[in-house]
Design a protein around this motif. Structure first.
Motif, PDB file in Angstrom:
ATOM      1  N   THR A  51       0.836  -1.205   0.000  1.00  0.00           N
ATOM      2  CA  THR A  51       0.000   0.000   0.000  1.00  0.00           C
ATOM      3  C   THR A  51       0.870   1.254   0.000  1.00  0.00           C
ATOM      4  OG1 THR A  51      -1.794  -1.132   1.165  1.00  0.00           O
ATOM      5  CG2 THR A  51      -1.772   1.260   1.276  1.00  0.00           C
ATOM      6  N   VAL A  52       1.944   1.226   0.775  1.00  0.00           N
ATOM      7  CA  VAL A  52       2.871   2.361   0.829  1.00  0.00           C
ATOM      8  C   VAL A  52       3.540   2.567  -0.524  1.00  0.00           C
ATOM      9  CG1 VAL A  52       5.027   3.196   1.849  1.00  0.00           C
ATOM     10  CG2 VAL A  52       3.276   2.144   3.304  1.00  0.00           C
ATOM     11  N   VAL A  53       4.010   1.483  -1.125  1.00  0.00           N
ATOM     12  CA  VAL A  53       4.666   1.570  -2.435  1.00  0.00           C
ATOM     13  C   VAL A  53       3.700   2.134  -3.474  1.00  0.00           C
ATOM     14  CG1 VAL A  53       5.671   0.247  -4.336  1.00  0.00           C
ATOM     15  CG2 VAL A  53       6.311  -0.274  -1.969  1.00  0.00           C
ATOM     16  N   PRO A 109       3.537   2.506 -14.062  1.00  0.00           N
ATOM     17  CA  PRO A 109       2.864   1.236 -13.719  1.00  0.00           C
ATOM     18  C   PRO A 109       3.313   0.624 -12.400  1.00  0.00           C
ATOM     19  CG  PRO A 109       4.636   0.807 -15.260  1.00  0.00           C
ATOM     20  CD  PRO A 109       4.615   2.298 -15.052  1.00  0.00           C
ATOM     21  N   ARG A 110       4.211   1.290 -11.669  1.00  0.00           N
ATOM     22  CA  ARG A 110       4.696   0.708 -10.409  1.00  0.00           C
ATOM     23  C   ARG A 110       3.746   0.949  -9.242  1.00  0.00           C
ATOM     24  NH1 ARG A 110      11.164   2.129 -10.112  1.00  0.00           N
ATOM     25  NH2 ARG A 110      11.636   1.949 -12.337  1.00  0.00           N
ATOM     26  N   GLY A 111       2.900   1.981  -9.364  1.00  0.00           N
ATOM     27  CA  GLY A 111       2.011   2.314  -8.262  1.00  0.00           C
ATOM     28  C   GLY A 111       0.829   3.132  -8.719  1.00  0.00           C
ATOM     29  N   GLU A 112       0.273   3.902  -7.788  1.00  0.00           N
ATOM     30  CA  GLU A 112      -0.949   4.657  -8.058  1.00  0.00           C
ATOM     31  C   GLU A 112      -0.812   6.123  -7.674  1.00  0.00           C
ATOM     32  OE1 GLU A 112      -3.819   2.569  -5.746  1.00  0.00           O
ATOM     33  OE2 GLU A 112      -3.644   0.698  -6.888  1.00  0.00           O
ATOM     34  N   MET A 151      11.236   9.894 -11.581  1.00  0.00           N
ATOM     35  CA  MET A 151      10.833  10.025 -10.179  1.00  0.00           C
ATOM     36  C   MET A 151      10.648   8.663  -9.523  1.00  0.00           C
ATOM     37  SD  MET A 151      10.984  13.132  -9.380  1.00  0.00           S
ATOM     38  CE  MET A 151      10.347  12.808  -7.733  1.00  0.00           C
ATOM     39  N   ASN A 152      10.118   7.709 -10.239  1.00  0.00           N
ATOM     40  CA  ASN A 152       9.988   6.356  -9.689  1.00  0.00           C
ATOM     41  C   ASN A 152      11.355   5.781  -9.324  1.00  0.00           C
ATOM     42  OD1 ASN A 152       7.229   6.118  -9.678  1.00  0.00           O
ATOM     43  ND2 ASN A 152       7.106   4.917 -11.567  1.00  0.00           N
ATOM     44  N   ASP A 153      12.330   6.006 -10.188  1.00  0.00           N
ATOM     45  CA  ASP A 153      13.672   5.479  -9.932  1.00  0.00           C
ATOM     46  C   ASP A 153      14.337   6.184  -8.748  1.00  0.00           C
ATOM     47  OD1 ASP A 153      13.481   3.674 -11.988  1.00  0.00           O
ATOM     48  OD2 ASP A 153      14.542   4.917 -13.448  1.00  0.00           O
ATOM     49  N   ALA A 154      14.091   7.477  -8.600  1.00  0.00           N
ATOM     50  CA  ALA A 154      14.775   8.258  -7.565  1.00  0.00           C
ATOM     51  C   ALA A 154      14.106   8.173  -6.194  1.00  0.00           C
ATOM     52  CB  ALA A 154      14.865   9.727  -7.990  1.00  0.00           C
ATOM     53  N   ALA A 182      10.242  -7.741   3.074  1.00  0.00           N
ATOM     54  CA  ALA A 182      11.420  -7.367   2.281  1.00  0.00           C
ATOM     55  C   ALA A 182      11.270  -7.771   0.820  1.00  0.00           C
ATOM     56  CB  ALA A 182      12.673  -8.004   2.873  1.00  0.00           C
ATOM     57  N   ALA A 183      10.439  -8.755   0.558  1.00  0.00           N
ATOM     58  CA  ALA A 183      10.242  -9.235  -0.813  1.00  0.00           C
ATOM     59  C   ALA A 183       9.351  -8.323  -1.638  1.00  0.00           C
ATOM     60  CB  ALA A 183       9.640 -10.642  -0.783  1.00  0.00           C
ATOM     61  N   VAL A 184       8.658  -7.389  -0.997  1.00  0.00           N
ATOM     62  CA  VAL A 184       7.719  -6.523  -1.717  1.00  0.00           C
ATOM     63  C   VAL A 184       8.467  -5.641  -2.716  1.00  0.00           C
ATOM     64  CG1 VAL A 184       6.070  -4.623  -1.500  1.00  0.00           C
ATOM     65  CG2 VAL A 184       6.025  -6.516   0.139  1.00  0.00           C
ATOM     66  N   GLU A 185       8.054  -5.703  -3.959  1.00  0.00           N
ATOM     67  CA  GLU A 185       8.682  -4.888  -4.997  1.00  0.00           C
ATOM     68  C   GLU A 185       8.418  -3.411  -4.724  1.00  0.00           C
ATOM     69  OE1 GLU A 185       8.775  -4.420  -9.886  1.00  0.00           O
ATOM     70  OE2 GLU A 185       7.418  -5.862  -8.916  1.00  0.00           O
ATOM     71  N   GLY A 186       9.470  -2.618  -4.766  1.00  0.00           N
ATOM     72  CA  GLY A 186       9.334  -1.187  -4.510  1.00  0.00           C
ATOM     73  C   GLY A 186       9.808  -0.769  -3.137  1.00  0.00           C
ATOM     74  N   VAL A 187       9.901  -1.717  -2.206  1.00  0.00           N
ATOM     75  CA  VAL A 187      10.502  -1.421  -0.899  1.00  0.00           C
ATOM     76  C   VAL A 187      12.017  -1.415  -1.081  1.00  0.00           C
ATOM     77  CG1 VAL A 187      10.940  -2.307   1.430  1.00  0.00           C
ATOM     78  CG2 VAL A 187       8.614  -2.329   0.496  1.00  0.00           C
TER      79      VAL A 187
END
Length: 266
Positions: free
Chosen positions: A110-112, A119-122, A146-149, A169-174
């Motif tokens: 949810t945080v990510v 397409p990585r989030g909302e 911005m997603n990368d940074a 830790a496995a969550v993509e984007g953390v």
């Protein structure tokens, strides 16, 4: 010029090189001068703590933008892990958020989602950004940069979070797990027992989970225990939260008052 050439996150770059990142916390100072002072002192990162201060969003944004100009990576610890806070502090100038009290992979996702553009989030579109010097880059270019940074740091402050270290830790984007030792000890019924074996176990398990998934671990809440903090850095943690502006100011004041009291009058 591309958006990725304008926005930089020095913390992410140092972590990629497996270097130790130093951070200080802002809870007291309202002026933008604190960002330049942090840079002069040699800190890599500052984070404005909205969870444990009365700082406003306006002040937070001003400090973050000053940090961007000073070359110090600005982060914000939000008071609640909701889009209403996450998106606003990121739009204001933060290059990452610290999400307190995360206990599950679902919370981390949810945080990510709130911190990343599709397409990585909302994350919602907020127009031109201070990170990009308010330059009007094409949306696709700006969002990708911005997603990368932008970093997502989740905090472990409970036994439940440590038990679920691997799946969180496995969550993509953390990008990182920051252990808040004080709240963790309170949750364990061991308040103030920094040297307790369960603290070392929590770090060992978290560092192992982060390494497994290509993430990093941060040390928090041990500003009064530098040797213990160094032990966890040597175990594999790569960010050290060194303390707050309140602690730094008070320590200097106490030392100066002590020096004055110790002057002998002939």
């Amino acid at each position: 010029m591309k958006a990725s050439e304008v926005v930089r996150n020095n913390v992410k770059e140092k972590l990629a090189r497996e270097e130790v990142v130093s951070s200080m916390t802002v809870r007291l100072v309202r002026g933008v001068e604190i960002a330049r002072m942090a840079a002069t002192a040699g800190f890599d990162m500052i984070y404005v703590d909205l969870e444990h201060s009365t700082l406003t969003l306006e002040t937070t944004g001003q400090i973050c933008q000053a940090a961007l100009s000073a070359g110090v990576t600005p982060m914000v610890r939000v008071p609640a892990n909701t889009p209403e806070y996450i998106q606003r502090v990121l739009d204001a100038g933060a290059l990452g958020i610290i999400a307190p009290g995360v206990r599950s992979a679902e919370e981390a996702r949810t945080v990510v989602a709130a911190a990343k553009y599709a397409p990585r989030g909302e994350r919602g579109a907020g127009g031109v950004l201070p990170h990009l010097e308010f330059r009007p880059f094409p949306t696709e270019d700006a969002n990708a940069a911005m997603n990368d940074a932008t970093m997502v740091i989740v905090q472990f402050e409970s036994a439940e979070a440590v038990e679920k270290a691997d799946e969180i830790a496995a969550v993509e984007g953390v990008d990182m797990v920051l252990i808040g030792v004080n709240d963790l000890l309170a949750d364990l019924g061991l308040a103030g027992q920094f040297e307790h074996p369960k603290v070392r176990d929590a770090y060992a398990r978290t560092i192992a989970a982060c390494r497994k998934h290509g993430k990093h671990t941060g040390v928090g809440g041990l500003s009064t225990r530098p040797k213990l903090a160094a032990e966890f850095i040597n175990m594999g943690a790569r960010l050290l939260s060194t303390g707050t502006d309140i602690q730094f100011l008070l320590a200097a004041m106490i030392e100066k008052a002590k020096q004055a009291r110790e002057i002998s009058v002939a």
